[in-house]
Design a protein around this motif. Structure first.
Motif, mmCIF file in Angstrom:
data_model
loop_
_atom_site.group_PDB
_atom_site.id
_atom_site.type_symbol
_atom_site.label_atom_id
_atom_site.label_comp_id
_atom_site.label_asym_id
_atom_site.label_seq_id
_atom_site.Cartn_x
_atom_site.Cartn_y
_atom_site.Cartn_z
ATOM 1 N N VAL A 191 0.865 -1.186 0.000
ATOM 2 C CA VAL A 191 0.000 0.000 0.000
ATOM 3 C C VAL A 191 0.896 1.228 0.000
ATOM 4 O O VAL A 191 1.790 1.341 0.834
ATOM 5 N N GLU A 192 0.661 2.116 -0.948
ATOM 6 C CA GLU A 192 1.495 3.309 -1.037
ATOM 7 C C GLU A 192 0.650 4.557 -0.913
ATOM 8 O O GLU A 192 -0.541 4.558 -1.216
ATOM 9 N N THR A 193 1.282 5.627 -0.449
ATOM 10 C CA THR A 193 0.608 6.916 -0.355
ATOM 11 C C THR A 193 1.570 8.014 -0.775
ATOM 12 O O THR A 193 2.738 8.001 -0.383
ATOM 13 N N GLU A 194 1.072 8.935 -1.585
ATOM 14 C CA GLU A 194 1.868 10.090 -2.006
ATOM 15 C C GLU A 194 1.601 11.296 -1.113
ATOM 16 O O GLU A 194 2.204 12.350 -1.312
ATOM 17 N N ALA A 195 0.671 11.160 -0.193
ATOM 18 C CA ALA A 195 0.331 12.266 0.713
ATOM 19 C C ALA A 195 0.124 11.688 2.106
ATOM 20 O O ALA A 195 -0.990 11.617 2.617
ATOM 21 N N TRP A 196 1.212 11.266 2.727
ATOM 22 C CA TRP A 196 1.173 10.605 4.030
ATOM 23 C C TRP A 196 0.628 11.539 5.098
ATOM 24 O O TRP A 196 0.903 12.739 5.115
ATOM 25 N N THR A 197 -0.166 10.964 6.004
ATOM 26 C CA THR A 197 -0.638 11.692 7.180
ATOM 27 C C THR A 197 -0.528 10.779 8.394
ATOM 28 O O THR A 197 -0.530 9.547 8.255
ATOM 29 N N PRO A 198 -0.459 11.326 9.600
ATOM 30 C CA PRO A 198 -0.452 10.482 10.800
ATOM 31 C C PRO A 198 -1.703 9.611 10.889
ATOM 32 O O PRO A 198 -1.630 8.464 11.340
ATOM 33 N N ALA A 199 -2.841 10.132 10.444
ATOM 34 C CA ALA A 199 -4.074 9.336 10.489
ATOM 35 C C ALA A 199 -3.974 8.130 9.574
ATOM 36 O O ALA A 199 -4.442 7.039 9.919
ATOM 37 N N ALA A 200 -3.378 8.309 8.400
ATOM 38 C CA ALA A 200 -3.202 7.183 7.490
ATOM 39 C C ALA A 200 -2.287 6.133 8.108
ATOM 40 O O ALA A 200 -2.540 4.925 8.002
#
Length: 404
Positions: free
Chosen positions: A152-161
C-alpha cells in the motif's frame, strides 16, 4: 454513509482523479508530480488497473483507490515516475512478503499470483466518517481475491493514514520526505572543497557518473544493482533530464590518475578502488580516486499551490511569490528536480555534497527556474540535514506499507 455509493472496476476519469489528488496535496503536502498527467495515468488509469470509486448522491468523487500489478509482475520499460535522491528503483527497498519458513522447492513461476500495489485518497472535506477505512478494506479484499502479496502506497502521508494502516496489519517499509526550495530569492552559497573540479554530463562522462553513483550508494539498503547501461538509459531517456545541471566532482590526489600511463591505468581495478575512494597502481603507489561525487537533475512542470503549513511542516511565507496555483513551465518560473546526489565514502565530511547541490541550483536559476524539489529517504538524516541547511523546506511525505 448511506449517501455514498461504492463501485469496484473501472477507474474514475483522469480529470476527476487529478482534482481529488490536488485537493489532497493542498491539505497534506507531498510530491506535486502526483497530480501530473503521466503520474496519474501510470498509477490510477493505466492498463490492468482496478479502480475503486466512492461518490456522493450528486455524483461527486470523494474517495478513490487503485490496484495495479507490481512492477515485477507487469514488465515495463518505463523509468520510475518519481525522481529521488536515493538509489533509483526504490521499490526494490520493499522487503518481499514471503513466509517465515521458506519451502524447499518454490512453486512454478506461472502458479505464483502477481504482487499488487494499492493506493487511495479521501477528499479532505469528507474525512472523519470512515471512508478511508472502507476504501482500504475494499482494496485489501480485492488484492486478496487476486492473490499474491500487496503493498500500500501513499503520495500524501498523514499520521491518520499511518494509524489506519497499522490497524490493518500493515507496517511501513519505505518513506521519504518531499523538500522544496524557492530560488527567486537567490541560491545558497557553499564553498567548494580544495582540489575539486566539476564536469558536466556528456556521453564521454556518463560511465564515470555511474561509477560515482555505484560507489556512493552500493552500501545503502535496497541498492538495486543496475548495470551501467540501465542506469544511464533511465536518465537520458527522460525528456526532462538536464545534462547541464548534472555534475561530476573530480579530485587529484598524491599522484594524478589522469597522468598514469596506459599500461598502469590498465592494471587499476577501478571498480574495487572507487568503492573506497583510493586507487593503487601496479607498484602499489596510492592514487586518489578521480571521481568522488555527482548530482543528476531534471526539469519539470509543476503546480506550486500544494504547499501547506499543516502536519508540523514548515509553513510557506505569505510573501512567497510562487504560491499562486499557476503551472510554471521551465524557463518561465518553472521547476527543477534534483534526481540524485551522491558522494563516495572517502570524500564525505568536507562539504562536497553541499557544493554539488548549490552549483546545480545556481545553474537552474540561471536558466530561469524559480524553484527546485527533491525527495530524501527518512533513513538518511545526514542528507536531509544538508538540504535543510541549504534552505530546502519539507512539504510532505510519501510512503509504502506491506502486510506483516
Amino acid at each position: 454513509m448511506s449517501q455514498i455509493s461504492w463501485t469496484v472496476g473501472s477507474p474514475a476519469s483522469p480529470v476527476e482523479l487529478t482534482g481529488l489528488i490536488q485537493r489532497c496535496l493542498a491539505a497534506d503536502g507531498g510530491l506535486p508530480l502526483a497530480a501530473e498527467a503521466g503520474f496519474v495515468r501510470s498509477r490510477w488509469t493505466g492498463e490492468r488497473i482496478t479502480g475503486v470509486q466512492a461518490r456522493t448522491s450528486d455524483g461527486r468523487l470523494v474517495a478513490a483507490g487503485a490496484l495495479r500489478p507490481a512492477p515485477s509482475s507487469a514488465p515495463s520499460t518505463a523509468p520510475p515516475a518519481v525522481p529521488s535522491t536515493v538509489p533509483p528503483a526504490a521499490p526494490s527497498t520493499v522487503p518481499p512478503a514471503v513466509p517465515s519458513t521458506v519451502p524447499l522447492a518454490a512453486p512454478p513461476a506461472e502458479s505464483v499470483p502477481p504482487a499488487q500495489v494499492a493506493c487511495g485518497l479521501v477528499d479532505p472535506g469528507f474525512r472523519g466518517a470512515g471512508l478511508g477505512a472502507r476504501l482500504l478494506d475494499v482494496l485489501l479484499a480485492e488484492a486478496r481475491r487476486l492473490g499474491g502479496s500487496v503493498t500500500v502506497e501513499t503520495e500524501a502521508w498523514t499520521p491518520a493514514a499511518d494509524t489506519l494502516f497499522g490497524t490493518r496489519g500493515l507496517r511501513p517499509s519505505f518513506a521519504e520526505d518531499v523538500l522544496r526550495i524557492n530560488l527567486t530569492r537567490g541560491v545558497p552559497e557553499h564553498s567548494r572543497p580544495a582540489g575539486i573540479e566539476l564536469e558536466e554530463w556528456s556521453e564521454a562522462t556518463a560511465e564515470r557518473f555511474f561509477g560515482a553513483y555505484e560507489a556512493a550508494f552500493r552500501e545503502r539498503p535496497g541498492f538495486p544493482g543496475w548495470t551501467t547501461d540501465e542506469w544511464i538509459n533511465d536518465l537520458v531517456e527522460d525528456d526532462e533530464f538536464r545534462p547541464g545541471w548534472s555534475l561530476l566532482a573530480t579530485r587529484v590526489g598524491a599522484r594524478d590518475a589522469a597522468r598514469l600511463g596506459a599500461s598502469d591505468a590498465a592494471r587499476i581495478k577501478a571498480r574495487e578502488a572507487v568503492s573506497v575512494g583510493v586507487l593503487a597502481t601496479a607498484d602499489g603507489a596510492p592514487v586518489a580516486a578521480r571521481d568522488v561525487g555527482f548530482v543528476t537533475s531534471a526539469a519539470a512542470t509543476v503546480t506550486t499551490s500544494y504547499l501547506p503549513g499543516a502536519l508540523g511542516y514548515d509553513p510557506v511565507p505569505a510573501d512567497d511569490a510562487l504560491v499562486s496555483g499557476a503551472t510554471h513551465p521551465v524557463g518561465g518560473g518553472g521547476a527543477g528536480w534534483i534526481v540524485q546526489v551522491g558522494v563516495v565514502p572517502s570524500a564525505r565530511g568536507n562539504g562536497l555534497g553541499g557544493t554539488l547541490v548549490s552549483e546545480t541550483l545556481r545553474r537552474m536559476r540561471a536558466d530561469g527556474v524559480a524553484e527546485a524539489w527533491l525527495t530524501v529517504n527518512v533513513d538518511n538524516p545526514g542528507a536531509a540535514g544538508l538540504y535543510r541547511r541549504l534552505g530546502f523546506r519539507t512539504t510532505g511525505r510519501r510512503a509504502r506499507y506491506v502486510a506483516h
